[in-house]
Design a protein around this motif. Structure first.
Motif, PDB file in Angstrom:
ATOM      1  N   UNK A   1       0.836  -1.206   0.000  1.00 22.22           N
ATOM      2  CA  UNK A   1       0.000   0.000   0.000  1.00 22.22           C
ATOM      3  C   UNK A   1       0.871   1.256   0.000  1.00 22.22           C
ATOM      4  N   UNK A   2       2.090   1.123   0.477  1.00 23.14           N
ATOM      5  CA  UNK A   2       3.039   2.232   0.455  1.00 23.14           C
ATOM      6  C   UNK A   2       3.152   2.835  -0.941  1.00 23.14           C
ATOM      7  N   UNK A   3       3.035   1.994  -1.957  1.00 26.43           N
ATOM      8  CA  UNK A   3       3.096   2.474  -3.341  1.00 26.43           C
ATOM      9  C   UNK A   3       1.891   3.353  -3.654  1.00 26.43           C
ATOM     10  N   UNK A   4       0.716   2.879  -3.284  1.00 18.84           N
ATOM     11  CA  UNK A   4      -0.498   3.660  -3.531  1.00 18.84           C
ATOM     12  C   UNK A   4      -0.402   5.025  -2.864  1.00 18.84           C
ATOM     13  N   UNK A   5       0.002   5.030  -1.597  1.00 20.59           N
ATOM     14  CA  UNK A   5       0.091   6.295  -0.867  1.00 20.59           C
ATOM     15  C   UNK A   5       1.121   7.220  -1.502  1.00 20.59           C
ATOM     16  N   UNK A   6       2.251   6.651  -1.905  1.00 21.06           N
ATOM     17  CA  UNK A   6       3.287   7.454  -2.536  1.00 21.06           C
ATOM     18  C   UNK A   6       2.865   8.034  -3.871  1.00 21.06           C
ATOM     19  N   UNK A   7       1.885   7.378  -4.511  1.00 22.98           N
ATOM     20  CA  UNK A   7       1.370   7.858  -5.797  1.00 22.98           C
ATOM     21  C   UNK A   7       0.165   8.775  -5.623  1.00 22.98           C
ATOM     22  N   UNK A   8      -0.189   9.085  -4.375  1.00 23.15           N
ATOM     23  CA  UNK A   8      -1.260  10.050  -4.114  1.00 23.15           C
ATOM     24  C   UNK A   8      -2.605   9.462  -3.777  1.00 23.15           C
ATOM     25  N   UNK A   9      -2.683   8.144  -3.548  1.00 20.89           N
ATOM     26  CA  UNK A   9      -3.951   7.493  -3.188  1.00 20.89           C
ATOM     27  C   UNK A   9      -3.959   7.263  -1.682  1.00 20.89           C
ATOM     28  N   UNK A  10      -4.812   7.980  -0.979  1.00 16.33           N
ATOM     29  CA  UNK A  10      -4.784   8.009   0.482  1.00 16.33           C
ATOM     30  C   UNK A  10      -6.051   7.374   1.055  1.00 16.33           C
ATOM     31  N   UNK A  11      -5.936   6.130   1.548  1.00 19.94           N
ATOM     32  CA  UNK A  11      -7.094   5.435   2.114  1.00 19.94           C
ATOM     33  C   UNK A  11      -7.515   6.021   3.467  1.00 19.94           C
ATOM     34  N   UNK A  12      -6.583   6.643   4.181  1.00 21.47           N
ATOM     35  CA  UNK A  12      -6.913   7.158   5.512  1.00 21.47           C
ATOM     36  C   UNK A  12      -7.999   8.231   5.423  1.00 21.47           C
ATOM     37  N   UNK A  13      -7.988   9.028   4.370  1.00 23.04           N
ATOM     38  CA  UNK A  13      -9.034  10.059   4.254  1.00 23.04           C
ATOM     39  C   UNK A  13     -10.413   9.417   4.083  1.00 23.04           C
TER      40      UNK A  13
END
Length: 332
Positions: A276-288
């Protein structure tokens, strides 16, 4: 009210703790637990606790006590065996105003037992990897021309690629089953198009909100270490088809194969995946999305809001601390 998030059995997922804290941006705290005081990720959370192991009869009471003390609004786990446990007690979390980021108990069972998942998906008409539960069933399939060597075997309830391997002949297959080191299933060997997706299933609407797709460049034990992002409407449609036959909530890590122009589901880990680190680094933020769900609000779909060709190159890092700063281990 603060948006405090409890992450259970954080282990080595230190970067994930840092990403969560960045996403919260002061709106709440990230509380990490583990059953060992030297779990590195504990030191990268805002607050840390050492708990019993998940099989301890007092474990869930300990988790609920932490939730009360830290005013937790949502709870998740980073290990597969705990998903069923959180799912079993999900009503207790909900009654306390805590959002359990886990599937229903039945879906948790399916995600953990790979053969039950195969049977469920086959019954629902969802493409998945051909799977046999016993050596006798496989031999019957072999005789009927349904499958041939080489094949792939793995534990029916395995995690982290432990015990998974390719087998090229019947002699070796029989030897491995006779050894009894694992309770194996036998699968068709899928050799091409290995990819996965980080998926967020809204906890209120239960609709797919986000899909981040990536191809695996390098895989080490336990998951992908080098990946590259891509987009394919066919995969997004297939993800929605999969979610439609299960009761998922929150983050999911889905593994796929691509064969003859179609995607096949390999397995689902209904939690934050290591990549998931990849998703977050690419601007996809599940926490929001989690924050909105904490407030009882459904999220609008935001599928495909990232660039193709973004690489994740994973590497190791360290935590330096002092013995005096360690928490007391539960078994001491």
């Amino acid at each position: 009210m603060e948006y405090n998030l409890l992450c259970c059995n954080v282990g080595r997922r230190g970067r994930l703790m840092l990403d969560f804290r960045q996403s919260l941006a002061g709106k709440g705290t990230v509380v990490g637990t583990d059953n060992w005081s030297v779990a590195p990720a504990l030191f990268l959370a805002d607050k840390m606790y050492v708990t019993p192991k998940i099989k301890d009869p007092g474990y869930i009471d300990e988790v609920l006590a932490i939730c009360e003390k830290e005013k937790i609004r949502a709870v998740s786990t980073f290990i597969d065996p705990e998903i069923e446990l959180l799912a079993h007690y999900r009503d207790q979390f909900i009654a306390r105003g805590i959002l359990p980021l886990c599937p229903s108990e039945h879906t948790a069972l399916l995600c953990m037992d790979k053969y039950l998942m195969f049977k469920h998906l086959k019954e629902k008409g969802v493409r998945t990897v051909l799977t046999y539960r016993t050596l006798a069933d496989f031999q019957a399939g072999l005789g009927a021309g349904e499958i041939d060597f080489p094949v792939f075997i793995k534990p029916v309830k395995g995690s982290g690629s432990v015990g998974a391997r390719r087998v090229n002949d019947m002699e070796t297959l029989k030897e491995l089953f006779a050894e009894g080191a694992h309770d194996y299933i036998i699968q068709e060997l899928m050799t091409g198009g290995d990819c996965d997706a980080d998926v967020y299933v809204d906890c209120i609407s239960h609709e797919v909100v986000s899909v981040f797709s990536k191809r695996k460049i390098e895989t080490r034990i336990g998951g992908a270490s080098k990946t590259i992002s891509f987009k394919d409407p066919a995969l997004i449609d297939f993800v929605k088809e999969v979610v439609g036959v299960l009761e998922l909530s929150g983050p999911c890590d889905m593994d796929f194969f691509y064969k003859d122009g179609q995607y096949y589901l390999s397995e689902i880990n209904p939690r934050f995946g290591g990549a998931y680190l990849h998703a977050y680094g690419a601007g996809v933020d599940f926490v929001k999305y989690i924050l909105r769900n904490m407030d009882g609000q459904a999220n609008e779909p935001e599928i495909g809001n990232y660039d193709e060709g973004v690489l994740m190159l994973m590497y190791d890092d360290v935590v330096i601390t002092r013995e005096k700063d360690l928490l007391r281990d539960y078994h001491d």
